[in-house]
Design a protein around this motif. Structure first.
Motif, PDB file in Angstrom:
ATOM      1  N   ASN A 126      17.252 -42.860 -12.263  1.00 58.70           N
ATOM      2  CA  ASN A 126      17.694 -44.023 -11.454  1.00 58.70           C
ATOM      3  C   ASN A 126      16.398 -44.661 -10.965  1.00 58.70           C
ATOM      4  O   ASN A 126      15.611 -43.980 -10.285  1.00 58.70           O
ATOM      5  CB  ASN A 126      18.530 -43.473 -10.302  1.00 58.70           C
ATOM      6  CG  ASN A 126      19.256 -44.509  -9.462  1.00 58.70           C
ATOM      7  OD1 ASN A 126      19.754 -44.127  -8.416  1.00 58.70           O
ATOM      8  ND2 ASN A 126      19.352 -45.734  -9.892  1.00 58.70           N
ATOM      9  N   GLN A 146      17.602 -50.488  -8.158  1.00 57.68           N
ATOM     10  CA  GLN A 146      17.555 -50.906  -6.754  1.00 57.68           C
ATOM     11  C   GLN A 146      16.109 -51.187  -6.324  1.00 57.68           C
ATOM     12  O   GLN A 146      15.169 -50.560  -6.829  1.00 57.68           O
ATOM     13  CB  GLN A 146      18.131 -49.828  -5.814  1.00 57.68           C
ATOM     14  CG  GLN A 146      19.649 -49.772  -5.777  1.00 57.68           C
ATOM     15  CD  GLN A 146      20.252 -48.956  -6.906  1.00 57.68           C
ATOM     16  OE1 GLN A 146      19.677 -47.939  -7.348  1.00 57.68           O
ATOM     17  NE2 GLN A 146      21.403 -49.383  -7.395  1.00 57.68           N
ATOM     18  N   ASN A 206      20.569 -53.850  -4.424  1.00 56.50           N
ATOM     19  CA  ASN A 206      20.889 -53.680  -5.844  1.00 56.50           C
ATOM     20  C   ASN A 206      20.225 -54.775  -6.671  1.00 56.50           C
ATOM     21  O   ASN A 206      19.827 -55.811  -6.146  1.00 56.50           O
ATOM     22  CB  ASN A 206      22.413 -53.745  -6.042  1.00 56.50           C
ATOM     23  CG  ASN A 206      23.132 -52.530  -5.503  1.00 56.50           C
ATOM     24  OD1 ASN A 206      22.772 -51.400  -5.812  1.00 56.50           O
ATOM     25  ND2 ASN A 206      24.137 -52.763  -4.670  1.00 56.50           N
ATOM     26  N   ALA A 260      22.889 -52.680  -0.027  1.00 61.87           N
ATOM     27  CA  ALA A 260      23.731 -51.479  -0.121  1.00 61.87           C
ATOM     28  C   ALA A 260      23.494 -50.591   1.095  1.00 61.87           C
ATOM     29  O   ALA A 260      22.447 -50.654   1.740  1.00 61.87           O
ATOM     30  CB  ALA A 260      23.416 -50.715  -1.406  1.00 61.87           C
ATOM     31  N   GLN A 301      23.737 -47.117   1.091  1.00 57.86           N
ATOM     32  CA  GLN A 301      23.198 -45.781   0.848  1.00 57.86           C
ATOM     33  C   GLN A 301      22.632 -45.710  -0.573  1.00 57.86           C
ATOM     34  O   GLN A 301      23.090 -46.451  -1.463  1.00 57.86           O
ATOM     35  CB  GLN A 301      24.284 -44.706   1.013  1.00 57.86           C
ATOM     36  CG  GLN A 301      23.749 -43.278   0.948  1.00 57.86           C
ATOM     37  CD  GLN A 301      22.580 -43.045   1.897  1.00 57.86           C
ATOM     38  OE1 GLN A 301      21.424 -43.399   1.571  1.00 57.86           O
ATOM     39  NE2 GLN A 301      22.862 -42.508   3.064  1.00 57.86           N
ATOM     40  N   CYS A 302      21.604 -44.864  -0.744  1.00 53.00           N
ATOM     41  CA  CYS A 302      21.029 -44.645  -2.078  1.00 53.00           C
ATOM     42  C   CYS A 302      20.368 -43.266  -2.072  1.00 53.00           C
ATOM     43  O   CYS A 302      19.247 -43.116  -1.570  1.00 53.00           O
ATOM     44  CB  CYS A 302      20.021 -45.737  -2.420  1.00 53.00           C
ATOM     45  SG  CYS A 302      19.367 -45.575  -4.107  1.00 53.00           S
ATOM     46  N   GLY A 303      21.083 -42.276  -2.597  1.00 52.83           N
ATOM     47  CA  GLY A 303      20.593 -40.894  -2.521  1.00 52.83           C
ATOM     48  C   GLY A 303      19.324 -40.691  -3.327  1.00 52.83           C
ATOM     49  O   GLY A 303      18.338 -40.128  -2.829  1.00 52.83           O
ATOM     50  N   ASN A 304      19.319 -41.152  -4.585  1.00 50.92           N
ATOM     51  CA  ASN A 304      18.113 -40.991  -5.403  1.00 50.92           C
ATOM     52  C   ASN A 304      16.958 -41.792  -4.793  1.00 50.92           C
ATOM     53  O   ASN A 304      15.801 -41.334  -4.801  1.00 50.92           O
ATOM     54  CB  ASN A 304      18.376 -41.497  -6.826  1.00 50.92           C
ATOM     55  CG  ASN A 304      19.334 -40.600  -7.585  1.00 50.92           C
ATOM     56  OD1 ASN A 304      19.293 -39.379  -7.451  1.00 50.92           O
ATOM     57  ND2 ASN A 304      20.218 -41.187  -8.363  1.00 50.92           N
ATOM     58  N   ASN A 341      28.403 -45.700   1.358  1.00 51.11           N
ATOM     59  CA  ASN A 341      28.711 -46.766   0.405  1.00 51.11           C
ATOM     60  C   ASN A 341      29.989 -46.368  -0.327  1.00 51.11           C
ATOM     61  O   ASN A 341      30.361 -45.206  -0.368  1.00 51.11           O
ATOM     62  CB  ASN A 341      27.530 -46.998  -0.555  1.00 51.11           C
ATOM     63  CG  ASN A 341      27.138 -45.742  -1.327  1.00 51.11           C
ATOM     64  OD1 ASN A 341      27.545 -44.630  -1.002  1.00 51.11           O
ATOM     65  ND2 ASN A 341      26.353 -45.918  -2.364  1.00 51.11           N
ATOM     66  N   ASN A 384      31.358 -48.270  -6.353  1.00 46.95           N
ATOM     67  CA  ASN A 384      30.632 -47.530  -7.403  1.00 46.95           C
ATOM     68  C   ASN A 384      31.651 -46.627  -8.078  1.00 46.95           C
ATOM     69  O   ASN A 384      32.394 -45.906  -7.374  1.00 46.95           O
ATOM     70  CB  ASN A 384      29.518 -46.687  -6.770  1.00 46.95           C
ATOM     71  CG  ASN A 384      28.523 -47.554  -6.011  1.00 46.95           C
ATOM     72  OD1 ASN A 384      27.690 -48.234  -6.608  1.00 46.95           O
ATOM     73  ND2 ASN A 384      28.622 -47.551  -4.675  1.00 46.95           N
ATOM     74  N   GLU A 411      27.557 -48.378 -11.386  1.00 43.76           N
ATOM     75  CA  GLU A 411      27.235 -48.690  -9.992  1.00 43.76           C
ATOM     76  C   GLU A 411      27.569 -50.136  -9.620  1.00 43.76           C
ATOM     77  O   GLU A 411      27.460 -51.057 -10.450  1.00 43.76           O
ATOM     78  CB  GLU A 411      25.743 -48.467  -9.717  1.00 43.76           C
ATOM     79  CG  GLU A 411      25.343 -47.015  -9.622  1.00 43.76           C
ATOM     80  CD  GLU A 411      23.998 -46.839  -8.927  1.00 43.76           C
ATOM     81  OE1 GLU A 411      23.673 -47.663  -8.045  1.00 43.76           O
ATOM     82  OE2 GLU A 411      23.279 -45.890  -9.281  1.00 43.76           O
ATOM     83  N   ARG A 412      27.936 -50.317  -8.377  1.00 45.42           N
ATOM     84  CA  ARG A 412      28.078 -51.662  -7.798  1.00 45.42           C
ATOM     85  C   ARG A 412      26.697 -52.322  -7.821  1.00 45.42           C
ATOM     86  O   ARG A 412      25.728 -51.701  -7.432  1.00 45.42           O
ATOM     87  CB  ARG A 412      28.585 -51.542  -6.365  1.00 45.42           C
ATOM     88  CG  ARG A 412      28.669 -52.828  -5.594  1.00 45.42           C
ATOM     89  CD  ARG A 412      29.212 -52.643  -4.192  1.00 45.42           C
ATOM     90  NE  ARG A 412      28.339 -51.813  -3.355  1.00 45.42           N
ATOM     91  CZ  ARG A 412      28.544 -51.667  -2.038  1.00 45.42           C
ATOM     92  NH1 ARG A 412      29.582 -52.240  -1.447  1.00 45.42           N
ATOM     93  NH2 ARG A 412      27.731 -50.892  -1.324  1.00 45.42           N
ATOM     94  N   CYS A 453      23.141 -41.392 -10.107  1.00 45.11           N
ATOM     95  CA  CYS A 453      23.544 -41.996  -8.832  1.00 45.11           C
ATOM     96  C   CYS A 453      23.694 -40.848  -7.844  1.00 45.11           C
ATOM     97  O   CYS A 453      24.577 -39.994  -8.008  1.00 45.11           O
ATOM     98  CB  CYS A 453      24.855 -42.760  -8.998  1.00 45.11           C
ATOM     99  SG  CYS A 453      25.448 -43.522  -7.463  1.00 45.11           S
ATOM    100  N   GLY A 454      22.829 -40.794  -6.843  1.00 48.95           N
ATOM    101  CA  GLY A 454      22.829 -39.669  -5.904  1.00 48.95           C
ATOM    102  C   GLY A 454      24.065 -39.649  -5.031  1.00 48.95           C
ATOM    103  O   GLY A 454      24.749 -38.623  -4.902  1.00 48.95           O
ATOM    104  N   SER A 455      24.376 -40.798  -4.429  1.00 44.42           N
ATOM    105  CA  SER A 455      25.582 -40.852  -3.583  1.00 44.42           C
ATOM    106  C   SER A 455      26.824 -40.655  -4.435  1.00 44.42           C
ATOM    107  O   SER A 455      27.824 -40.086  -3.993  1.00 44.42           O
ATOM    108  CB  SER A 455      25.640 -42.175  -2.821  1.00 44.42           C
ATOM    109  OG  SER A 455      25.581 -43.281  -3.731  1.00 44.42           O
TER     110      SER A 455
END
Ligand code: API
Length: 287
Positions: free
Chosen positions: A17, A50, A70, A76, A78-81, A163, A196, A214-215, A223-225
Motif C-alpha cells: 500500500n 494515499q 486518498n 480519510a 484512518q489508514c493503518g498501513n 473509516n 472500503n 478502497e474508497r 489495506c490495514g484498516s
C-alpha cells in the motif's frame, strides 16, 4: 500552495500500500484536493494510494499528528498501513525516540510499538458496528446486511475502524470480481460517505486471504484498516479466532482482537522507497 510550487516528500509503502509522505510541520498548508490528484497521477505526478501529512502534535505526550488523503483527493479518517509508515518516518527523523509512542490521527490517538523484528504494531482503536457511526443506512445494527446492487445481491458485514468498511466473505479471494463488486457496493446510497470493500477468504481460524477495493483509491495491494475490519466481522460471525494472519496481495498483517470490547492490534511492515522533490504549477489554477 502558490503557482510554481516545489515539494520535498518521502515515498513509502506498507505491505505494498503505497504513500507519499509530506512534512507539514514547517507550516505548509494542507494539500488541496486538486494538488493531491496531481501528485497521485502515476504518469505526470508521483503516484500513490494515499498522501500522508506529518503535522505538529495536538498535545504533549503525542509525537505527531498525521493527515490522510486518498488518491482521488478525498480525506480519510484512518489508514493503518499509513500509520506504520508515519511511525517509521518519525523514528528515522529522530522525532520519535523510544520503542513505544503515541500518534494522533483523524480517528484519534494510536499507540505505536516498534517490534524487534522491524515491524510496527498499532492499537487501531475499537471497531464500531453502530450503523450511524459507520455510516451505513440501516434501521438496526444487524452486523450482517444484504443489498441489491448493479452487480447483484451482496451480503456483507459493516463496521467502522475510524473509516467505513464492508466485508464480503468469498470462496476465493483470487477469483473474486473485485473490480465489479467493489464499485457496485460503493455506489449504494446506503453508504453516504462511501465505503472500503473487503473480499475475504477464510483459510483457517487464524488465517485469511483478503483483497480490498478502497474508497478513493480502488484496489490496493494492502489495506490495514481493511484487515482489521475483515477480522472483526469474521470473528463476530465465528469464522475466525482472535489472532489472525491476513494475507493480502502485497504482504501479510498480523491482527489481534482479544475480546469484543478490546481495541484491534495490527502488526506489519513499513518501508522507505525513495526521497523526492516535486515541482509544478499550482493545480488549483489548472482545474
Ligand atoms: N481508502 C481509505 C483510507 C486508506 C486506508 C488504507 N490504506 C489502510 O491502510 O487502512 C478510506 O477512504 O477510508
Amino acid at each position: 500552495m502558490k503557482a510554481g510550487m516545489s515539494l520535498r516528500f518521502s515515498k513509502m509503502h506498507g505491505a505494498g500500500n503505497h504513500f507519499l509522505v509530506l512534512d507539514r510541520r514547517g507550516g505548509l498548508p494542507p494539500p488541496s484536493p486538486a494538488l493531491v490528484r496531481a501528485l497521485a497521477d502515476p504518469f505526470t505526478g508521483v503516484g500513490f494510494d494515499q498522501l500522508l501529512t506529518i503535522e505538529d502534535p495536538p498535545r504533549a505526550g503525542v509525537v505527531a499528528r498525521f493527515g490522510i488523503w486518498n488518491a482521488d483527493g478525498s480525506a480519510a479518517g484512518q489508514c493503518g498501513n499509513g500509520a506504520r509508515c508515519v511511525a517509521a518516518w518519525l523514528r528515522r527523523a529522530g522525532v520519535a525516540g523510544g520503542e513505544r509512542f503515541l500518534l494522533d490521527s483523524p480517528a484519534g490517538e494510536l499507540e505505536v510499538a516498534c517490534l524487534a523484528d522491524g515491524r510496527y504494531r498499532l492499537g487501531m482503536g475499537r471497531p464500531d458496528f453502530a450503523p450511524a457511526r459507520i455510516p451505513f443506512a440501516a434501521a438496526v445494527e444487524a452486523g450482517e446486511y444484504e443489498l441489491n446492487t448493479e452487480a447483484g445481491r451482496l451480503r456483507f458485514g459493516a463496521v467502522s475502524m475510524g473509516n467505513p468498511h464492508a466485508v464480503i466473505e468469498v470462496p476465493s479471494a483470487a477469483r473474486a470480481d473485485v473490480a465489479r463488486l467493489g464499485p457496485a457496493l460503493q455506489a449504494r446510497p446506503e453508504f453516504p460517505e462511501g465505503v472500503n470493500v473487503g473480499f475475504a477468504e477464510v483459510l483457517a481460524a487464524d488465517r485469511i486471504r483478503l483483497r480490498v477495493y478502497e474508497r478513493g483509491a480502488g484496489e490496493t495491494r494492502a489495506c490495514g484498516s481493511g484487515a482489521c475490519a475483515a477480522v472483526v466481522v469474521l470473528a463476530r460471525r465465528g469464522r475466525v479466532g482472535r489472532h489472525v494472519w491476513v494475507e493480502l496481495p502485497g504482504g501479510s498483517l498480523e491482527i489481534d482482537w482479544p475480546h469484543e470490547d478490546a481495541q484491534v492490534l495490527m502488526a506489519g511492515p513499513a518501508a522507505f522507497v525513495f526521497e523526492g522533490q516535486w515541482s509544478g504549477p499550482d493545480p488549483e489554477s489548472q482545474e
